[in-house]
Design a protein around this motif. Structure first.
Motif, PDB file in Angstrom:
ATOM      1  N   TYR A 280      55.168  -8.287   4.654  1.00 38.75           N
ATOM      2  CA  TYR A 280      54.901  -7.507   3.445  1.00 38.75           C
ATOM      3  C   TYR A 280      55.518  -8.215   2.244  1.00 38.75           C
ATOM      4  O   TYR A 280      56.684  -8.581   2.290  1.00 38.75           O
ATOM      5  N   SER A 281      54.731  -8.397   1.171  1.00 43.14           N
ATOM      6  CA  SER A 281      55.395  -9.032   0.027  1.00 43.14           C
ATOM      7  C   SER A 281      55.862  -8.016  -0.985  1.00 43.14           C
ATOM      8  O   SER A 281      55.258  -6.968  -1.205  1.00 43.14           O
ATOM      9  N   ILE A 282      56.978  -8.336  -1.586  1.00 46.13           N
ATOM     10  CA  ILE A 282      57.621  -7.486  -2.566  1.00 46.13           C
ATOM     11  C   ILE A 282      57.625  -8.260  -3.873  1.00 46.13           C
ATOM     12  O   ILE A 282      57.862  -9.468  -3.883  1.00 46.13           O
ATOM     13  N   SER A 283      57.319  -7.573  -4.959  1.00 43.50           N
ATOM     14  CA  SER A 283      57.349  -8.249  -6.244  1.00 43.50           C
ATOM     15  C   SER A 283      58.684  -7.932  -6.926  1.00 43.50           C
ATOM     16  O   SER A 283      59.081  -6.786  -7.033  1.00 43.50           O
ATOM     17  N   ILE A 284      59.388  -8.971  -7.358  1.00 41.84           N
ATOM     18  CA  ILE A 284      60.677  -8.744  -8.022  1.00 41.84           C
ATOM     19  C   ILE A 284      60.629  -9.304  -9.444  1.00 41.84           C
ATOM     20  O   ILE A 284      60.386 -10.495  -9.650  1.00 41.84           O
ATOM     21  N   ALA A 285      60.808  -8.420 -10.400  1.00 43.04           N
ATOM     22  CA  ALA A 285      60.785  -8.814 -11.805  1.00 43.04           C
ATOM     23  C   ALA A 285      62.181  -8.597 -12.396  1.00 43.04           C
ATOM     24  O   ALA A 285      63.086  -8.139 -11.709  1.00 43.04           O
ATOM     25  N   ALA A 286      62.318  -8.944 -13.673  1.00 43.09           N
ATOM     26  CA  ALA A 286      63.635  -8.849 -14.299  1.00 43.09           C
ATOM     27  C   ALA A 286      63.656  -7.807 -15.409  1.00 43.09           C
ATOM     28  O   ALA A 286      62.646  -7.581 -16.078  1.00 43.09           O
TER      29      ALA A 286
ATOM     30  N   ILE B 212      67.496  -9.911   0.694  1.00 45.35           N
ATOM     31  CA  ILE B 212      67.428  -8.810   1.655  1.00 45.35           C
ATOM     32  C   ILE B 212      65.982  -8.529   2.077  1.00 45.35           C
ATOM     33  O   ILE B 212      65.730  -8.201   3.229  1.00 45.35           O
ATOM     34  N   THR B 213      65.030  -8.722   1.166  1.00 48.45           N
ATOM     35  CA  THR B 213      63.637  -8.498   1.575  1.00 48.45           C
ATOM     36  C   THR B 213      63.240  -9.496   2.661  1.00 48.45           C
ATOM     37  O   THR B 213      62.428  -9.189   3.520  1.00 48.45           O
ATOM     38  N   ARG B 214      63.830 -10.673   2.619  1.00 49.34           N
ATOM     39  CA  ARG B 214      63.460 -11.699   3.596  1.00 49.34           C
ATOM     40  C   ARG B 214      64.176 -11.533   4.939  1.00 49.34           C
ATOM     41  O   ARG B 214      63.837 -12.178   5.915  1.00 49.34           O
ATOM     42  N   LEU B 215      65.207 -10.692   4.943  1.00 52.83           N
ATOM     43  CA  LEU B 215      65.992 -10.532   6.162  1.00 52.83           C
ATOM     44  C   LEU B 215      65.544  -9.338   6.996  1.00 52.83           C
ATOM     45  O   LEU B 215      66.001  -9.150   8.112  1.00 52.83           O
ATOM     46  N   ILE B 216      64.674  -8.527   6.408  1.00 56.54           N
ATOM     47  CA  ILE B 216      64.404  -7.259   7.055  1.00 56.54           C
ATOM     48  C   ILE B 216      62.908  -7.142   7.360  1.00 56.54           C
ATOM     49  O   ILE B 216      62.107  -7.848   6.761  1.00 56.54           O
ATOM     50  N   THR B 217      62.560  -6.277   8.285  1.00 55.98           N
ATOM     51  CA  THR B 217      61.129  -6.018   8.481  1.00 55.98           C
ATOM     52  C   THR B 217      60.807  -4.693   7.805  1.00 55.98           C
ATOM     53  O   THR B 217      61.687  -3.852   7.608  1.00 55.98           O
TER      54      THR B 217
END
Lengths: 576, 93
Positions: free
Chosen positions: A268-274, A535-540
Motif C-alpha cells: 500500500y502506498s502512502i503519500s507524505i507531504a510537508a 514506519i510505513t515501510r516497516l509495517i504491513t
C-alpha cells in the motif's frame, strides 16, 4: 534540574557541559573623543573591519563547499562588514560628532535598523538580525574581547548563547560542539538553516537561558522536542544518553530512505507531504522527500496587514515553482484565537477559540481576504494549487465561502486575469460538528484535511496550553478516534481525498494507527518526514488495521497509548 | 563621462542578500561612481551600488525597474558589467 522550552530547528540530542557565548552586546558607553583622536579612531574601525573580514574568510574556506547556500550567507555577511558606505558613515560620525568608533558604529547601524524595520518585506525585516550580528562582531573586535575560539575546544560542549551569528554557527567545531541553544531566532533564521545543514542539534527561541546558567553546568539539548535541560538529575541524564545514541544511529538510517517510496510491506502506498510556514521551507521539505505541501499556513504572511495581491501572487507562484509539479495546499489565513487578528481587531473576544475566528472571520469580513483569495486563484494557473478553508462547522459555511470565491473568479474573468476554474477547494475538518456531518460536507468539497490539534481540543473541551488541563489533551481518546474514523469513511465513501495535517500524525506510532483507520495521506513538518516514511515501510497494512481496530475497542486513551507503544517500540526507537 | 540606463530585476527573489552582494561586488571593481535609483511613492530613493547595505535597504522586488546612473572614466565597462549581471539574474540558479 531546570527545563526550558524553545523551537526545535535541527534534530538530534546533545549532552555536554555548557559553554556560554555571545551574550548580547551592550550599547557602547558614550565617550567623547578629542579632535586629535579622530584619525586613530577611524584607523581602529578599519582594523576591526579587516580583522572581522579575515575571520569570515577563514570560515568561508573552512566551510564545506558542497553546502553552497551557507557559503553564500557567509559571503554576504562579510561584504556587509566591509561595506564602503558603512565605513564612510562611521568615519563621518567620528569626525563630525567626535564619537568613538564603537558609538559611531552603533549610531549608523541603528539608522539602518530603523529603515529596515519600516520596510514591508518580511525578508528584509529579517535582515535586521544580520545588522545586529555585524554590529556585535565589530564591537567585540573593537572592545578587544577575546576570541572565544569555539573551533579550538579542548573538550565537548553544548553552546548556549543569546545569539549565534551565521559565522559563529559555522565556526563551531563539529567534533567538540554537540549542539546549541539560543535565545533569539525562529525556524527560518539563517542560524537554523545552517544548523540543519551541519546536522548539529539546535533549539532556538529559548527565553532567558543565559541568565539561568553557569558555565560548565551539564546541559541537554533535545533538537526533537525543543527542550533544554540544565543540571539534569541522574534518571533524566540516563534516559537522554540512551536516546542520544539511538538517535544518532537511527538518523543515519533515516536519511537513506529519502528517495524511496513510502510503501507498506504488503504494497500500500502512502503519500507524505510537508506542512510549511514560509516558501523557503520547501527546499528542506523536498530534501527530506516530501511529495507536496499539504498545508501552507499563510498567517505568517500577515504582519499587521496583508501584502498586496501582486506581492502575494509572487509569493505563491514562487512556492509553486519550487515544488515543480508537486501539489500545494494553501490554507486561507486562519486568524483569531491564538493567532493574530486582521487589521483593527474587529471584536473583543471573551472566548476566542469559540469566537469569531478563522472561516467565520472570512465570512464576516470577506473584504480582508479578497487579495489573498484572488492571488491564490491567479497562482492556480502555474501549478497544482488547492485552496483550503479552515474551521468549517457546517454546510452553509462551505456554500457561502464558495459563493464568495465564485464571485471573485467572475471579477478576474472580467478583468481578463487567468485562473484555473477547476482548482480544488477543500476543508479542514477540525470541529466535531463537521466530523459528525462529514458525509454531507464531502459532497460539496474536493478534499478533507483532518486538523487534529483543534479537533482534539474541541471534542475534549481542553485547552492544551493550559497547564492544569493539558494532561486531558489525549490524541488517543476513544471519542477522537471515532471522529477521525467517521471523517475518513465519509470522505472515502464520497470519493474525495482525505489527508491529515495535525501534529498527531508526526508521531510514528499514531501514524500507524491512522493508516489502520484508513488514511493514505499525511502532511507533517519537514523534520518529521523521514521517520513517518520509515514506519510505513516497516509495517504491513494488515498490522496497521489490527492496531487501529484494537485502539478503537479500548475504553480510554491510556490503554491505547500503552498498546501503541508496545506494538511500535520494536519498530522505531521513541525519539519524539 | 556619465551614463544612465533602466534595468529590470528578474531573478526569483528580488534584491535580497545574495543579489545585493553580487551587485556590490561587481560595482566595486570599477573606479566610477555607481548609483541605483528606485521610484517610490515618497519620491526617488538613491543608493550607492557599492554598498550591500544600501542596496538591501531599497527592498526592491522582482519585476521592478531600477535606474542605474554611472559616472567616471570606466563608466562604460561598469554599465556593461552591471547590465550583464542583471540579465544573468545575479547568477542565481
Amino acid at each position: 534540574m531546570k527545563i526550558k522550552r524553545g523551537i526545535p530547528v535541527s534534530p538530534g540530542v546533545a549532552i555536554a557541559p555548557a559553554l556560554i557565548v555571545g551574550r548580547e552586546a551592550n550599547a557602547p558607553a558614550y565617550r567623547a573623543i578629542s579632535k586629535s583622536e579622530i584619525e586613530s579612531e577611524i584607523r581602529r574601525f578599519d582594523e576591526a573591519v579587516s580583522i572581522a573580514c579575515e575571520e569570515m574568510d577563514r570560515e568561508i574556506r573552512r566551510f564545506d563547499r558542497r553546502v553552497k547556500i551557507s557559503q553564500q550567507i557567509l559571503e554576504s555577511h562579510r561584504d556587509m562588514l566591509r561595506d564602503p558606505v558603512l565605513r564612510e558613515e562611521v568615519a563621518k560620525n567620528i569626525r563630525s560628532g567626535l564619537f568613538t568608533a564603537e558609538t559611531s558604529l552603533h549610531r549608523v547601524i541603528r539608522g539602518y535598523l530603523r529603515h529596515f524595520e519600516q520596510m514591508e518585506s518580511d525578508y528584509i525585516s529579517q535582515r535586521a538580525q544580520d545588522l545586529r550580528d555585524i554590529e556585535n562582531q565589530l564591537l567585540s573586535v573593537l572592545q578587544g574581547k577575546k576570541d572565544l575560539a569555539i573551533h579550538q575546544l579542548e573538550e565537548e560542549v553544548v553552546v548556549i548563547g543569546h545569539n549565534l551569528t551565521p559565522a559563529e554557527t559555522t565556526a563551531l567545531d563539529k567534533a567538540k560542539v554537540r549542539g546549541f541553544a539560543i535565545e533569539v531566532g525562529g525556524r527560518t533564521s539563517h542560524t537554523a538553516i545552517i544548523a540543519r545543514a551541519l546536522q548539529i542539534p539546535a533549539v532556538v527561541g529559548v527565553k532567558a537561558i543565559t541568565a539561568d546558567l553557569q558555565v560548565g553546568e551539564m546541559a541537554i539539548i533535545d533538537g526533537y522536542t525543543g527542550l533544554v535541560i540544565f543540571n539534569p538529575d541522574r534518571k533524566t541524564l540516563e534516559q537522554y544518553r540512551k536516546k542520544a545514541s539511538i538517535a544518532a544511529q537511527y538518523y543515519r538510517e533515516l536519511l537513506k530512505l529519502v528517495r524511496l517510496p513510502a510503501e507498506t510491506e504488503d504494497g500500500y502506498s502512502i503519500s507524505i507531504a510537508a506542512n510549511i510556514e514560509l516558501p523557503e521551507e520547501i527546499h528542506n521539505a523536498l530534501e527530506w522527500g516530501a511529495e507536496g505541501v499539504g498545508l501552507y499556513r499563510t498567517e505568517f504572511l500577515f504582519d499587521g496587514s496583508l501584502p498586496d495581491e501582486e506581492k502575494q501572487l509572487r509569493t505563491y507562484k514562487n512556492a509553486v515553482k519550487l515544488l515543480r509539479d508537486r501539489y500545494l495546499v494553501i490554507r486561507i489565513m486562519d486568524l483569531g484565537a491564538d493567532k493574530m487578528s486582521p487589521g483593527p481587531t474587529p471584536y473583543h473576544e471573551q472566548n476566542p477559540f469559540l469566537g469569531c475566528r478563522s472561516i467565520r472571520l472570512f465570512l464576516d469580513r470577506p473584504e480582508h481576504f479578497r487579495t489573498q483569495i484572488r492571488a491564490v486563484l491567479r497562482a492556480s494557473v502555474y501549478g497544482d494549487v488547492k485552496l483550503m478553508l479552515p474551521m468549517i462547522s457546517d454546510l452553509e459555511e462551505i456554500r457561502r465561502s464558495k459563493k464568495l470565491i465564485h464571485d471573485m473568479q467572475r471579477d478576474l474573468e472580467r478583468e481578463g486575469k487567468p485562473f484555473n476554474p477547476d482548482m480544488d477547494i477543500g476543508i479542514m475538518v477540525e470541529v466535531p460538528s463537521a466530523a459528525l456531518t462529514a458525509d454531507q460536507l464531502a459532497r460539496e468539497v474536493d478534499f478533507f484535511s483532518i486538523g487534529t490539534n483543534d479537533l482534539i481540543q474541541y471534542s475534549l473541551a481542553v485547552d492544551r496550553v493550559n497547564e492544569r488541563v493539558a494532561h486531558l489533551y489525549q490524541p488517543c481518546h476513544p471519542a477522537v478516534l471515532r471522529l477521525i474514523r467517521m471523517i475518513i469513511d465519509a470522505g472515502h465513501a464520497a470519493g474525495i481525498q482525505v489527508s491529515i495535517c495535525g501534529e498527531m500524525c508526526s508521531e510514528p506510532a499514531y501514524a500507524v494507527m491512522l493508516m489502520g483507520l484508513g488514511l493514505r495521506s499525511f502532511s507533517v513538518s519537514p523534520i518529521a518526514l523521514p521517520a513517518i516514511k520509515k514506519i510505513t515501510r516497516l509495517i504491513t497494512m494488515k498490522e496497521a488495521t489490527e492496531i487501529a481496530t484494537a485502539c478503537l475497542r479500548f475504553n480510554n486513551a491510556s490503554e491505547s497509548q500503552a498498546y501503541l507503544a508496545r506494538r511500535t517500540q520494536t519498530l522505531m526507537p521513541k525519539l519524539w | 563621462m556619465e551614463i544612465e540606463r533602466s534595468l529590470e530585476i528578474s531573478n526569483k527573489y528580488g534584491l535580497h542578500a545574495r543579489a545585493s552582494t553580487r551587485i556590490a561586488q561587481v560595482a566595486q571593481k570599477f573606479r566610477s561612481k555607481v548609483l541605483l535609483l528606485r521610484g517610490t511613492k515618497n519620491g526617488v530613493q538613491e543608493v550607492d551600488a557599492k554598498s550591500v547595505l544600501g542596496i538591501l535597504s531599497l527592498g526592491a522586488e522582482k519585476g521592478e525597474v531600477l535606474r542605474v546612473k554611472i559616472w567616471g572614466d570606466d563608466a562604460d565597462s561598469a554599465m556593461e558589467a552591471l547590465t550583464d549581471l542583471f540579465l544573468r539574474k545575479f547568477d542565481e540558479e
